[in-house]
Design a protein around this motif. Structure first.
Motif, PDB file in Angstrom:
ATOM      1  N   PHE A   1      52.652  42.568  52.549  1.00 34.69           N
ATOM      2  CA  PHE A   1      52.861  41.429  51.658  1.00 34.69           C
ATOM      3  C   PHE A   1      52.843  40.108  52.429  1.00 34.69           C
ATOM      4  O   PHE A   1      52.434  39.071  51.888  1.00 34.69           O
ATOM      5  CB  PHE A   1      54.202  41.559  50.927  1.00 34.69           C
ATOM      6  CG  PHE A   1      54.160  42.431  49.712  1.00 34.69           C
ATOM      7  CD1 PHE A   1      53.496  42.031  48.557  1.00 34.69           C
ATOM      8  CD2 PHE A   1      54.782  43.669  49.705  1.00 34.69           C
ATOM      9  CE1 PHE A   1      53.458  42.831  47.431  1.00 34.69           C
ATOM     10  CE2 PHE A   1      54.752  44.476  48.587  1.00 34.69           C
ATOM     11  CZ  PHE A   1      54.087  44.064  47.438  1.00 34.69           C
ATOM     12  N   SER A   2      53.265  40.118  53.685  1.00 33.25           N
ATOM     13  CA  SER A   2      53.506  38.877  54.417  1.00 33.25           C
ATOM     14  C   SER A   2      52.337  38.418  55.285  1.00 33.25           C
ATOM     15  O   SER A   2      52.133  37.209  55.453  1.00 33.25           O
ATOM     16  CB  SER A   2      54.738  39.043  55.326  1.00 33.25           C
ATOM     17  OG  SER A   2      55.870  39.426  54.572  1.00 33.25           O
ATOM     18  N   PHE A   3      51.597  39.361  55.866  1.00 37.31           N
ATOM     19  CA  PHE A   3      50.594  39.039  56.877  1.00 37.31           C
ATOM     20  C   PHE A   3      49.231  39.639  56.493  1.00 37.31           C
ATOM     21  O   PHE A   3      49.119  40.272  55.441  1.00 37.31           O
ATOM     22  CB  PHE A   3      51.069  39.550  58.241  1.00 37.31           C
ATOM     23  CG  PHE A   3      52.434  39.045  58.622  1.00 37.31           C
ATOM     24  CD1 PHE A   3      52.652  37.698  58.858  1.00 37.31           C
ATOM     25  CD2 PHE A   3      53.513  39.912  58.707  1.00 37.31           C
ATOM     26  CE1 PHE A   3      53.908  37.220  59.187  1.00 37.31           C
ATOM     27  CE2 PHE A   3      54.775  39.448  59.030  1.00 37.31           C
ATOM     28  CZ  PHE A   3      54.977  38.090  59.266  1.00 37.31           C
ATOM     29  N   PRO A   4      48.191  39.455  57.314  1.00 40.17           N
ATOM     30  CA  PRO A   4      46.902  40.057  56.965  1.00 40.17           C
ATOM     31  C   PRO A   4      46.965  41.569  56.772  1.00 40.17           C
ATOM     32  O   PRO A   4      46.198  42.145  56.014  1.00 40.17           O
ATOM     33  CB  PRO A   4      46.020  39.696  58.164  1.00 40.17           C
ATOM     34  CG  PRO A   4      46.598  38.412  58.668  1.00 40.17           C
ATOM     35  CD  PRO A   4      48.079  38.558  58.475  1.00 40.17           C
TER      36      PRO A   4
ATOM     37  N   GLU B   1      48.852  30.503  57.258  1.00 43.05           N
ATOM     38  CA  GLU B   1      48.329  31.092  56.024  1.00 43.05           C
ATOM     39  C   GLU B   1      49.173  30.859  54.774  1.00 43.05           C
ATOM     40  O   GLU B   1      48.638  30.780  53.688  1.00 43.05           O
ATOM     41  CB  GLU B   1      48.082  32.593  56.200  1.00 43.05           C
ATOM     42  CG  GLU B   1      47.035  32.904  57.247  1.00 43.05           C
ATOM     43  CD  GLU B   1      46.409  34.263  57.068  1.00 43.05           C
ATOM     44  OE1 GLU B   1      46.958  35.096  56.336  1.00 43.05           O
ATOM     45  OE2 GLU B   1      45.349  34.492  57.663  1.00 43.05           O
ATOM     46  N   LYS B   2      50.485  30.823  54.870  1.00 41.47           N
ATOM     47  CA  LYS B   2      51.278  30.721  53.648  1.00 41.47           C
ATOM     48  C   LYS B   2      52.646  30.121  53.939  1.00 41.47           C
ATOM     49  O   LYS B   2      53.044  29.954  55.109  1.00 41.47           O
ATOM     50  CB  LYS B   2      51.459  32.094  53.019  1.00 41.47           C
ATOM     51  CG  LYS B   2      52.216  33.082  53.922  1.00 41.47           C
ATOM     52  CD  LYS B   2      52.599  34.355  53.196  1.00 41.47           C
ATOM     53  CE  LYS B   2      51.402  35.137  52.737  1.00 41.47           C
ATOM     54  NZ  LYS B   2      51.762  36.395  52.059  1.00 41.47           N
ATOM     55  N   ASP B   3      53.372  29.798  52.872  1.00 43.35           N
ATOM     56  CA  ASP B   3      54.775  29.393  52.978  1.00 43.35           C
ATOM     57  C   ASP B   3      55.624  30.655  52.815  1.00 43.35           C
ATOM     58  O   ASP B   3      55.699  31.242  51.732  1.00 43.35           O
ATOM     59  CB  ASP B   3      55.134  28.368  51.910  1.00 43.35           C
ATOM     60  CG  ASP B   3      54.515  27.011  52.172  1.00 43.35           C
ATOM     61  OD1 ASP B   3      54.412  26.636  53.352  1.00 43.35           O
ATOM     62  OD2 ASP B   3      54.138  26.332  51.202  1.00 43.35           O
TER      63      ASP B   3
ATOM     64  N   ILE C   1      43.230  41.051  64.186  1.00 46.75           N
ATOM     65  CA  ILE C   1      42.094  41.805  64.723  1.00 46.75           C
ATOM     66  C   ILE C   1      42.341  43.319  64.760  1.00 46.75           C
ATOM     67  O   ILE C   1      41.678  44.093  64.078  1.00 46.75           O
ATOM     68  CB  ILE C   1      41.692  41.282  66.111  1.00 46.75           C
ATOM     69  CG1 ILE C   1      40.946  39.949  65.963  1.00 46.75           C
ATOM     70  CG2 ILE C   1      40.796  42.281  66.828  1.00 46.75           C
ATOM     71  CD1 ILE C   1      40.399  39.386  67.251  1.00 46.75           C
ATOM     72  N   SER C   2      43.299  43.771  65.586  1.00 48.36           N
ATOM     73  CA  SER C   2      43.358  45.209  65.876  1.00 48.36           C
ATOM     74  C   SER C   2      43.806  46.043  64.687  1.00 48.36           C
ATOM     75  O   SER C   2      43.218  47.089  64.395  1.00 48.36           O
ATOM     76  CB  SER C   2      44.271  45.471  67.077  1.00 48.36           C
ATOM     77  OG  SER C   2      45.612  45.169  66.766  1.00 48.36           O
ATOM     78  N   ASP C   3      44.850  45.623  63.992  1.00 45.45           N
ATOM     79  CA  ASP C   3      45.411  46.445  62.922  1.00 45.45           C
ATOM     80  C   ASP C   3      44.785  46.180  61.565  1.00 45.45           C
ATOM     81  O   ASP C   3      45.132  46.841  60.588  1.00 45.45           O
ATOM     82  CB  ASP C   3      46.931  46.213  62.835  1.00 45.45           C
ATOM     83  CG  ASP C   3      47.638  46.604  64.121  1.00 45.45           C
ATOM     84  OD1 ASP C   3      47.565  47.790  64.476  1.00 45.45           O
ATOM     85  OD2 ASP C   3      48.236  45.732  64.768  1.00 45.45           O
ATOM     86  N   HIS C   4      43.865  45.220  61.494  1.00 43.81           N
ATOM     87  CA  HIS C   4      43.248  44.899  60.207  1.00 43.81           C
ATOM     88  C   HIS C   4      41.719  44.946  60.334  1.00 43.81           C
ATOM     89  O   HIS C   4      41.082  45.883  59.852  1.00 43.81           O
ATOM     90  CB  HIS C   4      43.717  43.524  59.741  1.00 43.81           C
ATOM     91  CG  HIS C   4      43.136  43.075  58.442  1.00 43.81           C
ATOM     92  ND1 HIS C   4      43.102  43.876  57.331  1.00 43.81           N
ATOM     93  CD2 HIS C   4      42.556  41.899  58.077  1.00 43.81           C
ATOM     94  CE1 HIS C   4      42.529  43.220  56.331  1.00 43.81           C
ATOM     95  NE2 HIS C   4      42.185  42.025  56.768  1.00 43.81           N
ATOM     96  N   LEU C   5      41.127  43.987  61.040  1.00 48.89           N
ATOM     97  CA  LEU C   5      39.668  43.892  61.050  1.00 48.89           C
ATOM     98  C   LEU C   5      38.992  45.080  61.727  1.00 48.89           C
ATOM     99  O   LEU C   5      37.965  45.576  61.252  1.00 48.89           O
ATOM    100  CB  LEU C   5      39.235  42.585  61.715  1.00 48.89           C
ATOM    101  CG  LEU C   5      39.454  41.320  60.886  1.00 48.89           C
ATOM    102  CD1 LEU C   5      38.954  40.106  61.644  1.00 48.89           C
ATOM    103  CD2 LEU C   5      38.760  41.417  59.534  1.00 48.89           C
TER     104      LEU C   5
END
Length: 625
Positions: A186-189, A420-422, A476-480
């Motif tokens: 919910f919080s990050f990529p 990215e967000k508040d 990068i590592s855990d998402h893309l």
């Protein structure tokens, strides 16, 4: 690359046999359908399993691999690109090799230098080395985290694997949702190593190794991206110097990644990054026509076919395309979650699955791709926003703004840096989404209050480098290259390689002035200059295109029975993680005629809830109670 798994039972209190290792390894067969291998030493409590995707030395490169006296044994998921240089050095020191496989250098390097050899490697790798003499084991993950590696310790038993589904086969491992992982999504990529969606199961972080023997277990960092402090480097070289240097390291990175005993192709999106990779391939091997692959869409607003065709003509590649229909999303979504082992914020992975399936159907095993350039060369809109905010004047702060600054200070060590967000507003959204029982324990798993990055690597850095470091650690590592890369390629037994994430490229990019990455608000300035002699101007000057696949509003309007069931009031309530009344309000909002989500800046909340429901089903996870 391949799939590895293993067990190290220090106390030897639990049965260890090949049948268990085979069960664990079988869950990785998509990563290695070509062969398998095992090493079992019951008197030491050690068992290693291996599934092979044959890329180099097809006839004799199966694992495990040993040193000369078999006192060290290794299994590796990966590629060592500079293995020929390392092999020559080792042979000069008297080491002998049994295969022509690239990763065999690892076990001899360990024998010669101990674990410090890891920073001699240029590659993408996750490996385990068992040392019979010391009765110890090392688990190591590459600098960037391209190769996945997960582990858990239960009753002093180390259990590990390239994917979590292998670990779950062990009878000591219990399934339970990790709320911290859910909150990170919910919080990050996406997830951030070492956190996973499974409580008690950890991702070995990029640039780290785990050591275990009968006396201790320790996890240590051996490398991290480190941008220079402002004023630490005198950028006294001219622009051409950096262009020449960048071209040199990129060409070497691509040349390394073309080494294989099977056909190598490349993805071609029509954007700058993949086009440059294709152009470098053409420059290195102009006599060969390589296979290129792309995905196209019926939606002309996001279809990149025109730019893809321009590059196909420019490179004279043997091009293959898959026309993806949005109706294919629902049919592939469950498979995407199974391979990702995590809920997702978007449906893009279903397109990527179709793309890697096309590669496999064309008998290509290795694919080069352009991920990593945006994070290293200031390729996202956030880099421009940082520069604009730097010159904005701020007035008096209200309570919410002060609380937001406190969160930013804790996360980044800079109360003015917005990523990215508040997060303060985001906490209010999560209060409404989580069930009351879950939210009552929110302080125990609130991901914005945890230690995510090394703030010492942020303090005193230029804004471009500050954001780049955070992108590097969180995106990068855990998402893309995890759920967007490794998982969707290996789902179809395809190895993806990433020239922009070559360790020598990364080290060189860290020396380039940040003003040449974001120049006069132009993203990727120095990369465009380095590509200008290789690509058509239309590709170089093309405005950055951010592809976004349709999200949950589209799926909801399809009125698909199994999706409706997962998001039904009774089921959401029974599972106990989310507030069913909030889910109902989201469903009503998302199905309104003109409702739209700007996924570049907004989270598709219902997509997270939907894919979490799929995740629970795919992995037979217990409900919250």
């Amino acid at each position: 690359m391949c799939g590895i798994t293993g067990i190290y039972d220090v106390q030897k209190r639990h049965p260890l046999n090949q049948a268990l290792l085979a069960d664990m390894s079988e869950k990785l067969i998509h990563r290695g359908p070509d062969d398998c291998g095992y090493f079992i030493l019951p008197e030491s409590g050690v068992g290693l399993g291996f599934r092979r995707l044959s890329i180099i030395d097809l006839s004799s490169g199966n694992q495990p691999l040993f040193n000369e006296d078999a006192s060290k044994v290794m299994i590796c998921n990966g590629e060592i690109y500079n293995y020929k240089e390392l092999r020559s050095q080792l042979q000069q020191k008297g080491h002998s090799f049994k295969t022509n496989c690239d990763v065999e250098v690892i076990v001899h390097l360990y024998e010669e230098y101990g674990i410090d050899f890891v920073n001699m490697l240029n590659g993408q790798f996750a490996f385990a080395i068992y040392d019979k003499i010391r009765n110890s084991i090392f688990l190591v993950r590459d600098h960037v985290g391209i190769a996945p590696l997960f582990y858990t310790i239960q009753d002093d038993v180390l259990i590990f694997g390239s994917e979590i589904k292998a670990i779950l086969q062990h009878p000591l491992v219990k399934r339970k949702v990790n709320l911290q992982g859910l909150d990170q999504i919910f919080s990050f990529p996406g997830l951030v190593s070492p956190t996973t969606m499974f409580e008690g199961i950890h991702a070995l972080s990029p640039g780290h190794y785990l050591y275990k023997d009968q006396h201790k277990t320790e996890v240590k960092e051996y490398w991290d991206l480190d941008y220079p402090l402002e004023g630490e480097i005198s950028y006294d070289k001219d622009e051409q110097y950096y262009i020449d240097g960048l071209q040199e390291v990129l060409e070497k990175a691509v040349r390394y990644r073309l080494n294989a005993d099977v056909p190598v192709g490349f993805y071609l999106s029509g954007g700058l990054d993949s086009s440059l990779v294709g152009a470098l391939i053409k420059k290195i091997v102009p006599e060969n026509s390589r296979s290129s692959f792309s995905i196209t869409f019926n939606d002309k607003g996001i279809d990149e076919a025109r730019h893809q065709e321009l590059m196909v003509s420019h490179l004279d590649s043997d091009h293959n395309r898959f026309r993806f229909d949005w109706e294919d999303i629902a049919g592939r979504l469950q498979n995407a979650i199974y391979h990702a082992e995590t809920p997702l914020k978007e449906t893009y992975n279903t397109c990527s699955l179709a793309l890697s399936e096309m590669v496999r159907n064309n008998n290509i095993k290795v694919i080069l791709t352009g991920e990593g350039a945006d994070e290293l060369f200031a390729g996202y809109v956030g880099y421009r926003f940082d520069r604009k905010r730097q010159h904005e004047k701020t007035g008096p702060l209200d309570t919410e703004a002060i609380l937001e600054q406190q969160i930013r200070m804790k996360l980044w060590g800079d109360e003015h840096f917005k990523y990215e967000k508040d997060f303060r507003a985001d906490e209010e959204i999560k209060e409404a989404i989580y069930s009351q029982a879950v939210y009552d324990t929110y302080n125990q798993f609130n991901s914005v209050r945890e230690h995510l990055v090394n703030k010492e690597k942020l303090n005193g850095r230029d804004l471009v480098h500050k954001r780049s470091y955070i992108d590097f650690k969180l995106r990068i590592s855990d998402h893309l290259v995890a759920d967007h890369g490794d998982r969707v390629s290996y789902a179809n037994s395809i190895e993806a390689r990433y020239p922009f994430l070559d360790i020598d490229v990364i080290k060189y990019v860290a020396t380039i002035p940040p003003s040449m990455k974001l120049f006069d608000m132009e993203e990727k300035y120095i990369l465009k200059k380095a590509a200008s002699s290789l690509l058509p101007k239309e590709i170089i000057n093309r405005e950055k295109f951010s592809f976004v696949a349709p999200g949950s509003p589209y799926l909801m309007k399809q009125n698909i029975e199994w999706i409706n069931d997962i998001l039904s009031y009774d089921r959401v309530k029974r599972q106990g993680f989310f507030n069913p009344d909030t889910v109902e309000r989201l469903k009503k909002m998302y199905t309104q005629e003109n409702f739209n989500i700007n996924q570049t800046f907004e989270s598709d909340l219902l997509m997270i809830i939907l894919t979490f429901g799929i995740f629970l089903d795919q992995f037979d996870m217990p409900y919250y109670n």
